[in-house]
Design a protein around this motif. Structure first.
Motif, short mmCIF file in Angstrom:
data_model
loop_
_atom_site.label_atom_id
_atom_site.label_comp_id
_atom_site.label_asym_id
_atom_site.label_seq_id
_atom_site.Cartn_x
_atom_site.Cartn_y
_atom_site.Cartn_z
N THR A 149 27.29 -20.36 105.68
CA THR A 149 27.13 -19.03 105.10
C THR A 149 27.61 -19.05 103.65
O THR A 149 28.27 -20.00 103.22
CB THR A 149 27.90 -17.97 105.91
N GLY A 150 27.26 -18.04 102.93
CA GLY A 150 27.70 -17.95 101.55
C GLY A 150 27.45 -16.55 101.02
O GLY A 150 26.75 -15.74 101.63
N ARG A 151 28.02 -16.29 99.89
CA ARG A 151 27.86 -14.98 99.26
C ARG A 151 26.57 -14.92 98.45
O ARG A 151 26.25 -15.86 97.70
CB ARG A 151 29.06 -14.68 98.38
N VAL A 152 25.84 -13.83 98.64
CA VAL A 152 24.54 -13.65 98.00
C VAL A 152 24.50 -12.26 97.36
O VAL A 152 25.04 -11.30 97.90
CB VAL A 152 23.41 -13.75 99.06
N PHE A 153 23.83 -12.16 96.22
CA PHE A 153 23.58 -10.85 95.61
C PHE A 153 22.40 -10.19 96.32
O PHE A 153 21.35 -10.81 96.52
CB PHE A 153 23.28 -10.99 94.12
N MET A 154 22.59 -8.94 96.71
CA MET A 154 21.53 -8.16 97.33
C MET A 154 21.45 -6.82 96.62
O MET A 154 22.47 -6.15 96.42
CB MET A 154 21.82 -7.94 98.82
N PHE A 155 20.23 -6.46 96.24
CA PHE A 155 20.04 -5.21 95.50
C PHE A 155 19.04 -4.30 96.20
O PHE A 155 18.08 -4.77 96.83
CB PHE A 155 19.55 -5.50 94.08
N ASN A 156 19.29 -2.99 96.07
CA ASN A 156 18.40 -1.98 96.62
C ASN A 156 17.24 -1.81 95.63
O ASN A 156 17.36 -1.12 94.61
CB ASN A 156 19.14 -0.66 96.81
N LYS A 157 16.13 -2.47 95.92
CA LYS A 157 14.98 -2.45 95.02
C LYS A 157 14.46 -1.03 94.82
O LYS A 157 13.99 -0.66 93.73
CB LYS A 157 13.87 -3.35 95.55
N THR A 158 14.54 -0.22 95.86
CA THR A 158 14.05 1.16 95.80
C THR A 158 14.78 1.95 94.73
O THR A 158 14.17 2.66 93.90
CB THR A 158 14.20 1.85 97.16
N THR A 159 16.10 1.86 94.72
CA THR A 159 16.90 2.58 93.73
C THR A 159 16.65 2.06 92.33
O THR A 159 16.49 2.84 91.37
CB THR A 159 18.40 2.48 94.07
N TYR A 160 16.60 0.76 92.19
CA TYR A 160 16.34 0.18 90.86
C TYR A 160 14.97 0.60 90.34
O TYR A 160 14.81 0.92 89.15
CB TYR A 160 16.47 -1.35 90.91
N ASP A 161 13.97 0.60 91.23
CA ASP A 161 12.63 1.04 90.82
C ASP A 161 12.63 2.50 90.37
O ASP A 161 12.00 2.86 89.37
CB ASP A 161 11.64 0.83 91.96
N LYS A 174 28.98 -23.51 83.75
CA LYS A 174 29.11 -24.92 84.10
C LYS A 174 28.65 -25.21 85.52
O LYS A 174 28.48 -26.36 85.90
CB LYS A 174 30.56 -25.36 83.90
N THR A 175 28.47 -24.15 86.30
CA THR A 175 27.98 -24.28 87.67
C THR A 175 27.46 -22.92 88.11
O THR A 175 27.85 -21.89 87.53
CB THR A 175 29.11 -24.74 88.63
N ASP A 176 26.59 -22.91 89.10
CA ASP A 176 26.16 -21.63 89.67
C ASP A 176 27.34 -20.94 90.34
O ASP A 176 27.40 -19.72 90.40
CB ASP A 176 25.05 -21.83 90.70
N GLY A 177 28.25 -21.75 90.90
CA GLY A 177 29.47 -21.21 91.50
C GLY A 177 29.30 -20.60 92.87
O GLY A 177 30.14 -19.80 93.30
N VAL A 178 28.24 -20.97 93.59
CA VAL A 178 28.01 -20.36 94.90
C VAL A 178 29.21 -20.58 95.82
O VAL A 178 29.78 -21.67 95.88
CB VAL A 178 26.72 -20.92 95.55
N TYR A 179 29.60 -19.52 96.52
CA TYR A 179 30.70 -19.59 97.48
C TYR A 179 30.07 -19.89 98.84
O TYR A 179 29.67 -19.01 99.57
CB TYR A 179 31.46 -18.27 97.52
N ARG A 180 29.98 -21.17 99.14
CA ARG A 180 29.29 -21.65 100.33
C ARG A 180 30.27 -22.36 101.26
O ARG A 180 31.07 -23.17 100.80
CB ARG A 180 28.17 -22.61 99.90
N LYS A 181 30.19 -22.05 102.54
CA LYS A 181 31.15 -22.63 103.47
C LYS A 181 30.57 -22.59 104.89
O LYS A 181 29.62 -21.86 105.17
CB LYS A 181 32.45 -21.83 103.46
N PRO A 231 31.14 -26.40 92.82
CA PRO A 231 32.14 -27.48 92.82
C PRO A 231 32.74 -27.70 94.20
O PRO A 231 33.52 -28.62 94.40
CB PRO A 231 33.20 -26.98 91.83
N GLY A 232 32.36 -26.86 95.17
CA GLY A 232 32.94 -26.95 96.51
C GLY A 232 34.06 -25.94 96.66
O GLY A 232 34.79 -25.65 95.70
N VAL A 233 34.16 -25.38 97.84
CA VAL A 233 35.17 -24.36 98.12
C VAL A 233 36.20 -24.91 99.08
O VAL A 233 35.85 -25.48 100.12
CB VAL A 233 34.50 -23.10 98.72
N SER A 234 37.46 -24.76 98.76
CA SER A 234 38.53 -25.20 99.63
C SER A 234 38.78 -24.17 100.72
O SER A 234 38.79 -22.97 100.45
CB SER A 234 39.82 -25.41 98.84
N PRO A 235 39.02 -24.62 101.98
CA PRO A 235 39.38 -23.65 103.02
C PRO A 235 40.68 -22.93 102.70
O PRO A 235 40.94 -21.85 103.25
CB PRO A 235 39.50 -24.51 104.28
#
Length: 418
Positions: free
Chosen positions: A134-146, A291-298, A371-375
């Motif tokens: 799993t990891g953190r993802v940006f999610m947007f309400n397209k309806t509101t933005y539109d 320097k990296t996308d920085g995804v928080y993936r674990k 870069p990898g996430v430490s537990p």
């Protein structure tokens, strides 16, 4: 072809299982859908090998304490669902659970990437196999933005620029994003990781990898989001009762139009949204010179085998079946997220068991660099040191400089000797 090989291997193992039919226990936490799916899968896997597996399941609250008590007394189940951040707590030297590399002739470890296996390895011992990632993802309400006539942002600057436009078009009580407590901390971690190319904790030293100046910039960025009306302040969120996002009426109505959440929560946070609202997962917001996308993936969780199990080979057969067997995979579905096992993911994709939008969110987790996430990022003493000082800063009780110094000192002190 891979599925046929796995099925054949399981069939062959089944024919030999009667020589050592075992009585096993398996413990996990989760919701009702996970409980039902796991119990059905255990019946399937137990039937294939002649083993009986007694289920022991609870909700999330109190499960860590239950496992800790059992491990201390040597009374834990043969197969355990373990939260990834628990590894430093329960198996500091890699000896807290069985080494699953010892059962590689039973468990088809080739279904996982090296990175997957490394994430469950402590001091060279495979203490747990990732069930899903799993990891953190940006999610947007397209309806509101539109409705606001604002494109969904691709950068942090575009997110900030969306705030005044959205408020002018839709009202002052509209926000293009949200972030307080855990969500705010992970936003700070993400942006600082992008800026520095380093995770919060250096895995080589188990100490904070950032300088005070680097963390100050991250904290000040959070304050910029508040000052520019991008997010509600920590104080505002607390005054409203710290309502979870999926229970927040502002979110349901589209007044809060963006979030940074675990990909696995897509269904949970999209279901309460009012009819006509469309929630879309998108790529991580970026900064110039990142320097990296920085995804928080674990790993979202691991399956481990007790070092005290009287029948570890039988337990290994069940673990392999639960995670790799096509029949079991179809029953388990995505009750623990999208599977890390390639065999399970293949069968669920072919069977249409995973919604396209879930696959898109998963893609946004798996593709970016990190870069990898430490537990240790989620060690209770680490989160306490970070959040208590971050909250004081958010309430205006500490300067960014003082908060950064206290966060770093507190985390380093907490991790000394771990």
């Amino acid at each position: 072809m891979r599925t046929m090989i796995i099925t054949a291997a399981l069939f062959a193992a089944t024919s030999l299982s009667t020589a050592f039919a075992a009585d096993l226990r398996m413990s996990w936490w989760g919701s009702d859908d996970r409980h039902l799916a796991t119990q059905e899968a255990l019946k399937i896997c137990g039937g294939k090998f002649g083993h009986t597996i007694a289920p022991e399941f609870t909700g999330w609250t109190g499960h860590q304490e239950k496992v800790a008590t059992q491990l201390a007394g040597g009374t834990e189940a043969d197969i355990l669902q373990i939260n990834w951040p628990w590894l430093p707590l329960f198996t500091k030297n890699g000896t807290g659970f069985a080494d699953l590399y010892q059962y590689k002739d039973i468990i088809d470890l080739g279904q996982w990437t090296k990175a997957d296996l490394d994430s469950g390895t402590v001091k060279g011992k495979l203490n747990g196999i990732p069930v899903s990632t799993t990891g953190r993802v940006f999610m947007f309400n397209k309806t509101t933005y539109d409705k606001a006539g604002v494109p969904i942002p691709k950068t942090w600057d575009e997110l900030i620029a969306a705030a005044p436009k959205m408020k002018e078009k839709l009202g002052k009580d509209y926000y293009p994003f949200e972030g307080a407590a855990l969500d705010a901390r992970l936003v700070v971690i993400l942006r600082t990781t992008q800026k520095t190319g380093k995770d919060l904790i250096d895995p080589a030293t188990n100490q904070v990898a950032w300088t005070e100046e680097e963390l100050v910039e991250g904290l000040e960025f959070y304050q910029t989001l508040v000052d520019k009306g991008v997010i509600e302040s920590w104080k505002q969120v607390a005054a409203a009762g710290n309502t979870p996002l999926h229970e927040n009426q502002k979110w349901a109505r589209g007044q809060i139009a963006g979030t940074y959440q675990w990909d696995s929560t897509y269904g949970k946070i999209s279901t309460p949204m009012e009819k006509g609202q469309e929630l879309v997962p998108v790529k991580l917001l970026t900064i110039d010179g990142a320097k990296t996308d920085g995804v928080y993936r674990k790993p979202s969780m691991l399956f481990a085998i007790s070092k005290n199990s009287k029948d570890p080979k039988a337990a290994a057969q069940i673990v392999n079946c639960l995670l790799n067997d096509p029949e079991a995979a179809k029953v388990m579905g995505a009750s623990r997220g999208i599977p890390s096992s390639k065999a399970a993911l293949d069968i669920l994709t072919k069977e249409g068991k995973i919604k396209p939008v879930q696959l898109e969110a998963y893609k946004q987790v798996m593709e970016p660099t990190s870069p990898g996430v430490s537990p240790l990022n989620e060690h209770p003493r680490v989160t306490e040191a970070f959040d208590s000082n971050f909250e004081a800063f958010a309430y205006g009780q500490q300067s960014a400089e003082d908060a950064a110094a206290e966060i770093i000192a507190g985390i380093n002190e907490a991790l000394t000797g771990i």
